[in-house]
Write a protein that holds these residues in place. Structure first.
Motif, short mmCIF file in Angstrom:
data_model
loop_
_atom_site.label_atom_id
_atom_site.label_comp_id
_atom_site.label_asym_id
_atom_site.label_seq_id
_atom_site.Cartn_x
_atom_site.Cartn_y
_atom_site.Cartn_z
N ARG A 185 0.84 -1.19 0.00
CA ARG A 185 0.00 0.00 0.00
C ARG A 185 0.88 1.25 0.00
O ARG A 185 1.86 1.33 0.73
N GLN A 186 0.52 2.23 -0.82
CA GLN A 186 1.30 3.46 -0.92
C GLN A 186 0.82 4.49 0.11
O GLN A 186 -0.37 4.63 0.37
N TYR A 187 1.80 5.18 0.68
CA TYR A 187 1.51 6.29 1.58
C TYR A 187 2.43 7.45 1.21
O TYR A 187 3.65 7.31 1.23
N ASP A 188 1.85 8.58 0.86
CA ASP A 188 2.64 9.75 0.49
C ASP A 188 2.85 10.64 1.71
O ASP A 188 1.89 11.18 2.28
N HIS A 189 4.10 10.78 2.10
CA HIS A 189 4.45 11.66 3.22
C HIS A 189 4.72 13.05 2.67
O HIS A 189 5.66 13.25 1.88
N VAL A 190 3.90 14.01 3.06
CA VAL A 190 4.01 15.38 2.56
C VAL A 190 4.58 16.28 3.65
O VAL A 190 4.04 16.34 4.76
N ARG A 191 5.69 16.93 3.32
CA ARG A 191 6.30 17.89 4.25
C ARG A 191 6.12 19.29 3.67
O ARG A 191 6.54 19.55 2.54
N THR A 192 5.56 20.17 4.45
CA THR A 192 5.23 21.51 3.98
C THR A 192 5.99 22.56 4.78
O THR A 192 6.10 22.46 6.02
N ILE A 193 6.52 23.54 4.07
CA ILE A 193 7.15 24.70 4.72
C ILE A 193 6.38 25.94 4.27
O ILE A 193 6.23 26.18 3.08
N GLU A 194 5.90 26.70 5.23
CA GLU A 194 5.19 27.94 4.95
C GLU A 194 5.28 28.82 6.19
O GLU A 194 5.60 28.32 7.28
N PRO A 195 5.00 30.11 6.05
CA PRO A 195 5.09 30.97 7.24
C PRO A 195 3.99 30.63 8.24
O PRO A 195 2.90 30.21 7.84
N TYR A 254 7.93 32.53 1.05
CA TYR A 254 8.45 31.21 0.66
C TYR A 254 7.48 30.11 1.08
O TYR A 254 7.02 30.06 2.22
N GLN A 255 7.19 29.21 0.13
CA GLN A 255 6.39 28.02 0.39
C GLN A 255 7.00 26.85 -0.36
O GLN A 255 7.46 27.00 -1.49
N ARG A 256 6.96 25.71 0.29
CA ARG A 256 7.54 24.50 -0.32
C ARG A 256 6.74 23.29 0.14
O ARG A 256 6.36 23.19 1.31
N GLU A 257 6.48 22.39 -0.81
CA GLU A 257 5.82 21.14 -0.48
C GLU A 257 6.63 20.00 -1.08
O GLU A 257 6.90 19.98 -2.28
N GLU A 258 7.02 19.08 -0.25
CA GLU A 258 7.81 17.91 -0.68
C GLU A 258 6.98 16.66 -0.44
O GLU A 258 6.49 16.44 0.67
N THR A 259 6.81 15.85 -1.47
CA THR A 259 6.04 14.62 -1.36
C THR A 259 6.96 13.43 -1.57
O THR A 259 7.57 13.28 -2.63
N VAL A 260 7.07 12.59 -0.54
CA VAL A 260 7.90 11.39 -0.60
C VAL A 260 6.99 10.17 -0.58
O VAL A 260 6.30 9.94 0.40
N PRO A 261 6.95 9.39 -1.66
CA PRO A 261 6.11 8.19 -1.68
C PRO A 261 6.75 7.04 -0.90
O PRO A 261 7.89 6.66 -1.15
N PHE A 262 6.01 6.52 0.08
CA PHE A 262 6.42 5.33 0.82
C PHE A 262 5.50 4.17 0.45
O PHE A 262 4.33 4.39 0.10
#
Length: 288
Positions: A185-195, A254-262
């Motif tokens: 089963r896939q799980y997407d771990h999303v890390r977000t940087i925002e103010p 600045y905003q950033r979203e990183e999606t790492v598929p597990f």
């Protein structure tokens, strides 16, 4: 295997399961009595497993690094931690009914050997939570960041001696270890940087602006096809990108979203006579 610092593990693992734990459903956590977390590091997954299981369930963490184990077993929420090698676990056969690891197989040269050892100490299930680091996606307000991260990631993956993009292919290691795969089963771990920006985000921006992150990975990146001139050019562009990140942070833009598929791969261990499943059925891998 590759070694990691306490800061790295806490940065990459902390909060991973805060959004959803649905991908762990196949582990049937409420039905187990003894669970082993191999390569537990500083204990993030071990604590999640303890939260998701009955109070009577014993959750044990195991890692080869005593420094990381000291962190895992300290604090307000300590983990029961044991020192041990993933390829030679310090437990008798069938000591647990679930053995699980997170981002461990990607750092081993022979994942199937480790999975076979997990199966030796498990009477029921084995599970692996492994990322596909080649499929990470970056969405950033700094236009150059996504492209530079892809370039750096390709160079790094090319130089690493293990399969850090293993992801769903962990099932191959299970099959090689003669374990029937029940589910992936896939799980997407999303890390977000925002103010407002936390201290960790600010430190990450500073490391980009100085090129410190790429400097840490220089040796690995040069193990692949990347030349020293190409590395120097990449690091120069990386520092420029980092300064742009800091400028946008100063303006709170600045905003950033990183999606790492597990991928959570779960398998059932065969009984010791290798002719039936531990639950007593006579199914074969092709029936699952």
């Amino acid at each position: 295997m590759r070694e990691f610092s306490e800061d790295y593990l806490e940065r990459t693992r902390e909060g991973m399961w805060d959004d959803s734990r649905e991908a762990l459903e196949a582990l049937a956590l409420d039905s187990h009595e003894r669970i082993l977390d191999v390569g537990c590091g500083t204990g993030e997954l071990s604590r999640v497993l303890a939260e998701e299981t009955p109070e009577t369930t014993d959750v044990v963490g195991c890692d080869a690094d005593p420094t990381l184990l000291a962190v895992a077993s300290a604090g307000d929420d300590p983990v029961t931690a044991v020192a041990g090698d993933a390829l030679r676990l310090p437990f008798p056969d069938d000591s647990f009914d679930l053995v699980v690891c997170q981002a461990l197989l990607i750092n081993l040269p022979d994942p199937a050997t480790a999975v076979a050892e997990f199966a030796r100490v498990s009477s029921d299930l084995v599970a692996a939570v492994e990322p596909d680091n080649a499929a990470v996606e970056i969405d950033s307000s700094v236009e150059s960041e996504g492209n530079l991260e892809r370039r750096a990631r390709r160079a790094y993956l090319d130089g690493v001696g293990t399969d850090v993009s293993l992801g769903a292919d962990a099932r191959d290691a299970f099959e090689e270890a003669d374990i029937a795969v029940v589910e992936t089963r896939q799980y997407d771990h999303v890390r977000t940087i925002e103010p407002p920006y936390c201290e960790g985000a600010l430190e990450a921006a500073r490391r980009k602006a100085t090129g410190a992150g790429l400097a840490d990975d220089r040796e690995t990146m040069l193990e692949g096809e990347l030349t020293e001139t190409e590395y120097d050019d990449l690091r120069s562009a990386w520092r420029t990108m980092g300064r742009d990140v800091i400028d946008q942070m100063g303006a709170r833009e600045y905003q950033r979203e990183e999606t790492v598929p597990f991928f959570v791969t779960v398998g059932r261990v065969r009984s010791t006579d290798r002719t039936s499943w531990v639950d007593g059925s006579t199914s074969t891998p092709n029936d699952v």
